[in-house]
Design a protein around this motif. Structure first.
Motif, mmCIF file in Angstrom:
data_model
loop_
_atom_site.group_PDB
_atom_site.id
_atom_site.type_symbol
_atom_site.label_atom_id
_atom_site.label_comp_id
_atom_site.label_asym_id
_atom_site.label_seq_id
_atom_site.Cartn_x
_atom_site.Cartn_y
_atom_site.Cartn_z
ATOM 1 N N ILE A 271 -4.769 3.829 11.727
ATOM 2 C CA ILE A 271 -5.718 3.918 10.613
ATOM 3 C C ILE A 271 -5.408 2.879 9.540
ATOM 4 O O ILE A 271 -6.291 2.241 8.988
ATOM 5 C CB ILE A 271 -5.690 5.331 10.004
ATOM 6 N N PHE A 272 -4.106 2.731 9.246
ATOM 7 C CA PHE A 272 -3.738 1.829 8.152
ATOM 8 C C PHE A 272 -3.284 0.464 8.669
ATOM 9 O O PHE A 272 -2.543 -0.253 8.006
ATOM 10 C CB PHE A 272 -2.633 2.471 7.301
ATOM 11 N N SER B 62 7.029 2.148 15.269
ATOM 12 C CA SER B 62 6.792 0.950 14.468
ATOM 13 C C SER B 62 7.418 -0.303 15.064
ATOM 14 O O SER B 62 8.478 -0.257 15.703
ATOM 15 C CB SER B 62 7.356 1.190 13.069
ATOM 16 N N TYR C 257 -1.606 7.335 12.276
ATOM 17 C CA TYR C 257 -1.555 6.752 10.936
ATOM 18 C C TYR C 257 -1.373 5.241 11.014
ATOM 19 O O TYR C 257 -1.977 4.483 10.258
ATOM 20 C CB TYR C 257 -0.401 7.351 10.121
ATOM 21 N N LYS D 179 0.633 5.327 1.077
ATOM 22 C CA LYS D 179 -0.241 6.336 1.677
ATOM 23 C C LYS D 179 0.484 7.679 1.745
ATOM 24 O O LYS D 179 1.642 7.750 2.126
ATOM 25 C CB LYS D 179 -0.646 5.919 3.092
ATOM 26 N N ILE D 180 -0.243 8.695 1.347
ATOM 27 C CA ILE D 180 0.304 10.042 1.456
ATOM 28 C C ILE D 180 -0.248 10.682 2.724
ATOM 29 O O ILE D 180 -1.467 10.758 2.907
ATOM 30 C CB ILE D 180 -0.061 10.869 0.227
ATOM 31 N N VAL D 181 0.636 11.103 3.600
ATOM 32 C CA VAL D 181 0.209 11.704 4.860
ATOM 33 C C VAL D 181 1.021 12.973 5.081
ATOM 34 O O VAL D 181 1.861 13.333 4.260
ATOM 35 C CB VAL D 181 0.430 10.729 6.037
ATOM 36 N N ASP E 277 0.848 -1.179 0.000
ATOM 37 C CA ASP E 277 0.000 0.000 0.000
ATOM 38 C C ASP E 277 0.894 1.242 0.000
ATOM 39 O O ASP E 277 2.016 1.203 0.491
ATOM 40 C CB ASP E 277 -0.897 0.009 1.245
ATOM 41 N N LEU F 118 7.937 -2.766 12.875
ATOM 42 C CA LEU F 118 8.597 -3.285 11.681
ATOM 43 C C LEU F 118 9.830 -2.443 11.399
ATOM 44 O O LEU F 118 9.919 -1.292 11.826
ATOM 45 C CB LEU F 118 7.641 -3.194 10.489
ATOM 46 N N PRO F 119 10.783 -2.998 10.644
ATOM 47 C CA PRO F 119 11.915 -2.167 10.235
ATOM 48 C C PRO F 119 11.436 -0.997 9.387
ATOM 49 O O PRO F 119 10.584 -1.156 8.527
ATOM 50 C CB PRO F 119 12.770 -3.109 9.396
ATOM 51 N N VAL F 120 11.977 0.160 9.670
ATOM 52 C CA VAL F 120 11.612 1.353 8.919
ATOM 53 C C VAL F 120 12.800 1.769 8.063
ATOM 54 O O VAL F 120 13.899 1.948 8.577
ATOM 55 C CB VAL F 120 11.233 2.501 9.875
ATOM 56 N N TYR F 121 12.604 1.868 6.777
ATOM 57 C CA TYR F 121 13.680 2.305 5.889
ATOM 58 C C TYR F 121 13.314 3.632 5.257
ATOM 59 O O TYR F 121 12.146 3.966 5.105
ATOM 60 C CB TYR F 121 13.937 1.274 4.792
ATOM 61 N N THR F 122 14.332 4.369 4.886
ATOM 62 C CA THR F 122 14.067 5.651 4.243
ATOM 63 C C THR F 122 14.495 5.616 2.780
ATOM 64 O O THR F 122 15.464 4.945 2.436
ATOM 65 C CB THR F 122 14.768 6.820 4.958
#
Lengths: 294, 662, 200
Positions: free
Chosen positions: C72-73, C99, C69, C55-57, C53, C101-105
Motif C-alpha cells: 500500500i505504501f 523488507s 502495508y 504511517k500508523i498501522v 512518511d 531495506l534495513p529495519v530499525y526499531t
C-alpha cells in the motif's frame, strides 16, 4: 580434618574470612597465621559475599589448606549453574577440602555488578542434595562418578532470630532431609531467642550440630545499620545501650568483645560450636576467645 | 492464518497419580486455550486426553466445565464461584496454563490441583522466557528483554533464536552453517551477518552486554499501575485509537455546497418509516413536511431544499444495508422557506404540551447514534431526576459536538433549559472528555453554576449511555433495562442544539453538522460542515476528496471511524444520524468469515464484559443455541472488538445479523 | 502485558544518521502499551527532510498484514533508505523478513506480569513463564518462579527482612506468602518430601 568427626567431642570454633578484590593474597596468609591460632578449628571462606566480586572461595580454600589451615569452602548458587557447581566441588575434593557450606547466595542486585544475570539454577536445598549425590558416587543427572566418591561434611545456614522462624524451620528440615550435616547460624544477639530456637531444633531434628554466629560490634551505628538492613538480625536495645554508654570503650572494641563473650558464655551449653564473623577485626579473635574462656 | 500455540500440556500419568492420591471425586475446570484456531473440531478435541488418563486412574469427574480465558476474572469469576460453591466437598483440578491456575487459586480459599504443565513454544531452544499473547507469527518471538538489540542484529533476535543468546557474533560451533544444538537449524548468526551485509545495516563496534535486573520491582510496579489505570479506569475494556481530531478540530463550521438533488430516506430514525406526504411532480419548500410520523416510534421528515419532487424510489440505505424508499427532490437553489418556519422569541410563554408538539412536528431525533425520536424520550411519564448532557465525543476524527459547543454555547444552554422545563429536572450533568480543552474552558466560563461539568478521561467508548451513567452516577443499569426507568435522561449535545433550533427558531431537522476528514493522500478539503439531509454521498466525495479516491483502494466510513459502516457504493445519501464521512486508506481486508485465532483481545476490550468471539463462532459455525446464555442483547455495538480484532472479522456486522435473526 | 519504552533519542539519531526514513507505528494490539506521546514528540524533533512518511498501522506481527502495508505504501517506501518501526520485538522481526531495506526499531519491549486478567496484576507479581513443569501443586498455587527474584523452589532464602524481599524492600517475600497459605491448607506433605529442581 572433617568437621563431623569432632562435633560432640569438643566445642567447635570456626572463623570467617572474606577474600579481597585482588589476586595478591599471600600477605593475608601471614595475618591468618598470627591471629587464627590452633584454637580455631576451621576457617570459613566466603564466596563473593554480598554479590561483590572478589578472589574466589575455591582458590582461597586451597591456599589455606596448603598453609595448614582447615578451610570450610562456601559455595553459592548465584554465579554458577549445576555443571560448574559440581565440577568446582570435585576440584575441592582433590585439594583435600572436606567441609562445605552450601548457600543460595545474595541476589546480584545487592552487590557491585547489578546487571549480572542471577543464575540460581539450583538453590541451597538442591545443592545440598547434589553434593549428597556426589558423596554417593553419582552426579545430579544420575551418571556414575569414576573411582571413589568424594567425602564431605555438608554445612548449611539458618537464621534463628528471624521474625519468620516457622519458614526457616521448614526449610531447615528440607535441608536436613537433603543431606545437611551441620548448621551455621546467622549472627546471634539474643541468647534467649537462640535457646528457644535450639529447643525447637532438638525437638524436631534431634542431635544436629548447630554453630552459632558471633560478631564483635564495632559501633552503635553499625548495630543500627545491621538492624535495619541485614536480614535475620535483631540486635536488642539493651546491647545498643551498652554500646552507647562508653563511646571510648566501644571504639577500641573492648565493649564489643565483652558483649560477644557474654553471648558465647550464655549459649555455649546449648550449641555445638560458634562461628566468628569478625568483619575485618580478625586481630581481635584471640582476645575474644580468652574473654569467653574458650 | 493458521495458529496452534499450545501453552500447556497434561502432566505425566505418574505425577498425576501421585498428585491425586486419595482424591477421587473431582471437579475439572478446563481452559479452552488461546491462540488456537477456533473451530468445532478443536473444541471437541481439547478435553479428550484428560478424560482418557482420568479413566485409567479410576478417577470420577463429577463435573467438567470448559471456559474461555481462565486468566480473565471478569468473564469467569461468577461461573467459577458458582461451580465451586455447588460442589464444595470435591477436589478441584485445573487444566490450564499457570495464569489460569493462579487466577482460580486466588479466587477461592481452597487448594487446587494443577494437572498441566505450561510449555514454551517449540521454537525456543534456550532458557530465555518467551511471553505469549504477543505474536501472530508462528516463528517470531520476543523475549521482552527490555533492551532491544535488533538494530545491531539486522532485525533478527539472537536472544530468542540463538540457543546461547549470543549478542556479539557466532560462536564457532556452527557446522555447514547449522547450529550445534540442532542440526536442522540454521546458525542464526550466519543469517544475521548475511543480512547485515546485504541490506547495508549500520554496524556496531560496541561490545553488547545484557543488563539483567534492569527493571526493578518498584519500577515494574509503577508500570503495572500505569497500565491498570488506563485499562480498568472508568470502565472495563475500551480502546485507545489514534484520535486524529486535530485534522478538523480548529476548523469552524461552514455550510456545505448545496447539491443539485437530495435523496431523503423515509427511514431516518429507529422505528417505523415515515409515510410520504408528497408525490412525484409536487413542488416543495425548504423545511416543508414531506413525510409524516407513522405511529409512536417514528418521526416527521422535512425537505432540506426547495424544488420539485422528481422521484420516490428505493435507494441503498447505508445503515440498514438494503434498498429502502427515498424521496428524490431536485434543488432549484432558491431556498424558498416553508411558511411554517417562524421564530418564537420567547419559548417560555409556551406550555409543555406545545413544546413537545413542536419537537415532534419538527422531526427531531437523537444524534447519539441510535436516532431515537426525541419526543418519545421527552414525553416519558417517569419522574426524571438527572439529565446528562453527553458531549463525550469519543470517536476519532469527529468534531461535531466539539464545534457545536464552541460555536453555539448560548443556544445549547437554552436547549438544556427547555429540556429541564419539560421534565422538571433539577440535576444536570454536562459530561465531556478531557481532550476538548478549548470547549471545556468555554463551558466553564459560560455554563450556569447549577449545571455540573464532569470532565472524563478520553477512552473509547466513554460516550455510550450505560457506561457514562456508571461512571457519573456509579449506577449499573442491568441488562434489558433503559436509563429512563432509573430516572436518568441522557441527551447528546447536538440533539440539544436541534431542540433549541426547533423550539426557538422554528427550523425543522433539515440539516446537521458533519465532519469530513480522512487521510492526507486523498484530501481535497476537510472540515466541519452543515450538510443538508439527503445530500448524495457522491456529491460529498467529489467535493471533499481528490482524484486519487476510489472505493477499491480506499475505505469510505459513514458515521464514525469505529462505529461507522463501510460504504461500498456512492449511491446513497446523508441521513439524520450521520456525524461524519471519512475517507481512509484501506489497510486490511475485513471479512465475515476470517478465522478467529482466539487471542481473546475482543474479550479484553468489551466494555459490556461479553465474549464477542463466541458470537463469531456461533455465526461461522451456525450454532445459535448458545446466544441466549452469552447475553448478546447487551451488546452496544460499540465496535471495540472489531477495532482490536487481529483477524479482521466484521464482528459488529455479525452481531447485527445475529440480532436480526432472533 | 507489554510496555514499549522508546529508546534513547541519541541512539535512534545515530541509526537514522540523515538517511531518509519511513516510520511505521504499530498500534491496536491491546497487550501493548505504547507511549504514543513520546513517539510523536520524538518524531517532531526530527527534521522533516529525514522523515519521508509516518504511517500508523496495526498488527505488523502478522506477515500477511505487513506485506500488505508494504504494498500500500510502496510509493513512499521506495523513496526511503531505512524503515524505523515503533512496535514490539515481534513486529520488527516480521517486518524485517519482508523488507528489502534495513529495519530499525525505536523501542525496547518490557514484559510486565499477567497477560489478560486485568486485575490479576494488581497486587503482586503474578505470571506464568511457561517453564514446562508446573510447581504450583507444591507451593500453595503461588508461583515462586515468577514471584521470587531468585526463583527458589525449595523454601525462602533467609534474605527477607520484615517480610520484604532482599532485592526490594517494597516487595513482599513471596515464600512467606506461600508458607502462610501452606499453613492454612495444612499441606506440607508434598513439598517437604520433594527436592524440586528446574528442568531447563
Amino acid at each position: 580434618m572433617i568437621l563431623k568427626d569432632i562435633f560432640f567431642k569438643k566445642f567447635v570454633i570456626t572463623a570467617e574470612i572474606g577474600p579481597p578484590k585482588s589476586w595478591q593474597v599471600e600477605s593475608l596468609i601471614q595475618q591468618y597465621k598470627k591471629y587464627l591460632t590452633e584454637k580455631i578449628d576451621a576457617i570459613n571462606v566466603t564466596d563473593n559475599q554480598a554479590s561483590v566480586m572478589k578472589f574466589g572461595s575455591l582458590g582461597m580454600s586451597i591456599l589455606l589448606k596448603q598453609n595448614g589451615f582447615e578451610p570450610i569452602y562456601q559455595i553459592t548458587c548465584r554465579d554458577r549453574n549445576r555443571i560448574a557447581l559440581q565440577s568446582d566441588i570435585l576440584n575441592a575434593a582433590f585439594f583435600g577440602i572436606q567441609n562445605l557450606l552450601l548457600l543460595t547466595g545474595d541476589h546480584p542486585i545487592v552487590g557491585d555488578h547489578k546487571n549480572a544475570k542471577p543464575v540460581f539454577d539450583l538453590d541451597s536445598v538442591s545443592l545440598i542434595y547434589t553434593v549428597k549425590n556426589l558423596m554417593q558416587g553419582y552426579d545430579l543427572a544420575g551418571n556414575k562418578l569414576s573411582g571413589e566418591p568424594p567425602k564431605f561434611c555438608i554445612g548449611a545456614a539458618v537464621a534463628p532470630e528471624t521474625e519468620y522462624l516457622d519458614s526457616q524451620i521448614f526449610k531447615m528440615e528440607k535441608k536436613i532431609n537433603a543431606g545437611a550435616e551441620f548448621f551455621q547460624t546467622q549472627l546471634v544477639f539474643n541468647p534467649e531467642k537462640f535457646i528457644k530456637f535450639i529447643n525447637i531444633v532438638r525437638k524436631n531434628f534431634g542431635k544436629i550440630p548447630i554453630m552459632a554466629g558471633i560478631t564483635i560490634l564495632k559501633s552503635v551505628n553499625m548495630a543500627k545499620f545491621m538492624n535495619e538492613n541485614i536480614p535475620g538480625i535483631n540486635i536488642p536495645e539493651s546491647i545498643i545501650k551498652q554500646l552507647e554508654l562508653d563511646k571510648e570503650k566501644t571504639k577500641s572494641g573492648q565493649k564489643g568483645l565483652e558483649i560477644a563473650a557474654n553471648i558465647i558464655k550464655d549459649i555455649k551449653p546449648y550449641c555445638e560450636g560458634i562461628h566468628i564473623m569478625p568483619l575485618g577485626w580478625i586481630n581481635k579473635i584471640p582476645q575474644l576467645l580468652s574473654l569467653a574462656e574458650l | 492464518m493458521n495458529l496452534n500455540f499450545a501453552k500447556f500440556d497434561l502432566k505425566p500419568e505418574q505425577e498425576l497419580k501421585f498428585l491425586l492420591k486419595k482424591k477421587d471425586d473431582l471437579i475439572l475446570i478446563v481452559c479452552s486455550k488461546c491462540f488456537v484456531n477456533y473451530t468445532s473440531e478443536e473444541v471437541s478435541q481439547s478435553c479428550k486426553p484428560v478424560f482418557e488418563i482420568f479413566k485409567r486412574l479410576n478417577k470420577k469427574i463429577k463435573k467438567c466445565i470448559e471456559l474461555n480465558f481462565l486468566c480473565s476474572t471478569y468473564i469467569n469469576k461468577e461461573k467459577i464461584l458458582e461451580i465451586i460453591n455447588k460442589y464444595e466437598r470435591y477436589e478441584i483440578c485445573v487444566f490450564s496454563c499457570g495464569l489460569g491456575i493462579q487466577n482460580i487459586a486466588k479466587l477461592i480459599e481452597k487448594e487446587i490441583v494443577a494437572i498441566s504443565n505450561s510449555i514454551q513454544p517449540k521454537y525456543s531452544y534456550n532458557s530465555e522466557t518467551l511471553h505469549h499473547g504477543i505474536s501472530l507469527d508462528n516463528d517470531k518471538f520476543c523475549a521482552t528483554c527490555g533492551e532491544c538489540f535488533l538494530n545491531y542484529t539486522s532485525g533478527i533476535c539472537p536472544i530468542v533464536e540463538c540457543p546461547k543468546s549470543l549478542l556479539n557474533g557466532p560462536c564457532g560451533g556452527a557446522k555447514n552453517a547449522k547450529c550445534e544444538v540442532d542440526k536442522e537449524k540454521d546458525c542464526v548468526w550466519i543469517k544475521i551477518y548475511n543480512i547485515l551485509k546485504e541490506k547495508n545495516y549500520k554496524t556496531n563496534s560496541k561490545v553488547l552486554i545484557r543488563k539483567y535486573n534492569n527493571l526493578l520491582f518498584e519500577e515494574n510496579k509503577k508500570l503495572i499501575e500505569k497500565n491498570l489505570a488506563i485499562r480498568v479506569k472508568d470502565f472495563c475494556g475500551g480502546v485507545y485509537p489514534q484520535e486524529n481530531k486535530n485534522i478538523t478540530q480548529n476548523i469552524s463550521t461552514e455550510k456545505f455546497l448545496s447539491p443539485q438533488i437530495v435523496k431523503i430516506f423515509l427511514s431516518q430514525h429507529i422505528g417505523k418509516p415515515s409515510i410520504p406526504l408528497v408525490k412525484i411532480g409536487d413542488y416543495v419548500f425548504l423545511g416543508q413536511k414531506i413525510a409524516k410520523s407513522d405511529g409512536f416510534l417514528s418521526a416527521n421528515i422535512h425537505s432540506s431544499v426547495s424544488g420539485k419532487v422528481i422521484d420516490i424510489k428505493e435507494i441503498f440505505h447505508p445503515i440498514a444495508k438494503k434498498n429502502l424508499p427515498a424521496i428524490v427532490i431536485e434543488n432549484d437553489n432558491k431556498e424558498l422557506k416553508d411558511y411554517k418556519i417562524k421564530p418564537k422569541n420567547n419559548w417560555k410563554n409556551l406550555n409543555k404540551q406545545k413544546i413537545l408538539e413542536i419537537i415532534f412536528e419538527k422531526g427531531i431525533v437523537g444524534l447519539g447514534g441510535a436516532m431515537f425520536p426525541t419526543h418519545v424520550k421527552l414525553s416519558s411519564n417517569k419522574k426524571i431526576d438527572t439529565l446528562i448532557i453527553n458531549a463525550s465525543e469519543c470517536e476519532p476524527y469527529i468534531n461535531v459536538d466539539n464545534r457545536t459547543i464552541l460555536e453555539n454555547t448560548k443556544e445549547i444552554i437554552e436547549g438544556i433549559n427547555i429540556i429541564k422545563f419539560l421534565l422538571d429536572i433539577k440535576n444536570t450533568i454536562f459530561a465531556i472528555e478531557d481532550n476538548k480543552i478549548e470547549a471545556i474552558e468555554k463551558l466553564r466560563s459560560i455554563l450556569p453554576k447549577e449545571i455540573k461539568i464532569e470532565v472524563l478521561k478520553t477512552k473509547y467508548p466513554q460516550g455510550a449511555e450505560k457506561i457514562l451513567i456508571k461512571k457519573l452516577l456509579n449506577l449499573k443499569i442491568p441488562k434489558n433495562k433503559i436509563p429512563l426507568e432509573y430516572g436518568i435522561l441522557v441527551h447528546n449535545i447536538s440533539t440539544v442544539y436541534l431542540i433549541y433550533k426547533a423550539v426557538v427558531e422554528g427550523i425543522p431537522f433539515i440539516e446537521r453538522t458533519v465532519t469530513i476528514a480522512g487521510d492526507e493522500e486523498i484530501k481535497k478539503k476537510y472540515g466541519n460542515y452543515i450538510i443538508k439531509i439527503g445530500t448524495p454521498i457522491d456529491f460529498i466525495v467529489k467535493n471533499s476528496f481528490n482524484e486519487n479516491f476510489n472505493l477499491e483502494k480506499f475505505l469510505l466510513k459513514f458515521s464514525g471511524y469505529i462505529m461507522g459502516v463501510e460504504l461500498k457504493t456512492l449511491d446513497t445519501a446523508i441521513i439524520k444520524g450521520c456525524n461524519s464521512i471519512l475517507g481512509l486508506i484501506k489497510k486490511n481486508n475485513y471479512s465475515l468469515y476470517n478465522k478467529c485465532i482466539k487471542c481473546g483481545r475482543c474479550v479484553d476490550v468489551c466494555p459490556m464484559e461479553l465474549e464477542p468471539l463466541e458470537f463469531v463462532f456461533s455465526y461461522q459455525e451456525n450454532k445459535m443455541d448458545n446466544l441466549e446464555r452469552l447475553n448478546m442483547k447487551n451488546c452496544i455495538e460499540c465496535g471495540c472488538c472489531e477495532y482490536i480484532c487481529p483477524s479482521k472479522i466484521y464482528i459488529v456486522e455479525i452481531i447485527k445479523q445475529l440480532k436480526n435473526r432472533f | 502485558m507489554f510496555v514499549l519504552k522508546v529508546k534513547k533519542q541519541e541512539e535512534i539519531f545515530e541509526l537514522i544518521n540523515n538517511k531518509k526514513t519511513f516510520v511505521f507505528i504499530c498500534e491496536g494490539c491491546n497487550e501493548i502499551f505504547l507511549y504514543r506521546e513520546e513517539i510523536t514528540k520524538f518524531l517532531d524533533s526530527l527534521s522533516k527532510e529525514n522523515i519521508i512518511d509516518t504511517k500508523i498501522v496495526d498488527y505488523i506481527c502478522n506477515p500477511e498484514y505487513i506485506k500488505n502495508y508494504f504494498e500500500i505504501f510502496k510509493k513512499t517506501i521506495d523513496l526511503s533508505d531505512i524503515i524505523l518501526i515503533f512496535s514490539c520485538g515481534v513486529g520488527v522481526q516480521t517486518a524485517n523478513k519482508i523488507s528489502n531495506l534495513p529495519v530499525y526499531t525505536g523501542c525496547d519491549t518490557l514484559h510486565i506480569p499477567g497477560y489478560k486478567g486485568v486485575e490479576t496484576v494488581a497486587d503482586e507479581n503474578y505470571d506464568c513463564i511457561l517453564c514446562g513443569n508446573c510447581y504450583l501443586n507444591y507451593t500453595a498455587n503461588i508461583c515462586p518462579l515468577t514471584s521470587c527474584p531468585k526463583e527458589l523452589l525449595n523454601g525462602p532464602c533467609g534474605g527477607a527482612k520484615n517480610g520484604k524481599c532482599e532485592i526490594d524492600n517494597k516487595k513482599d517475600c513471596s515464600w512467606e506468602k506461600i508458607f502462610e497459605k501452606l499453613k492454612k491448607y495444612n499441606n506440607f506433605e508434598k513439598i517437604k518430601n520433594e527436592i524440586l529442581t528446574r528442568k531447563f
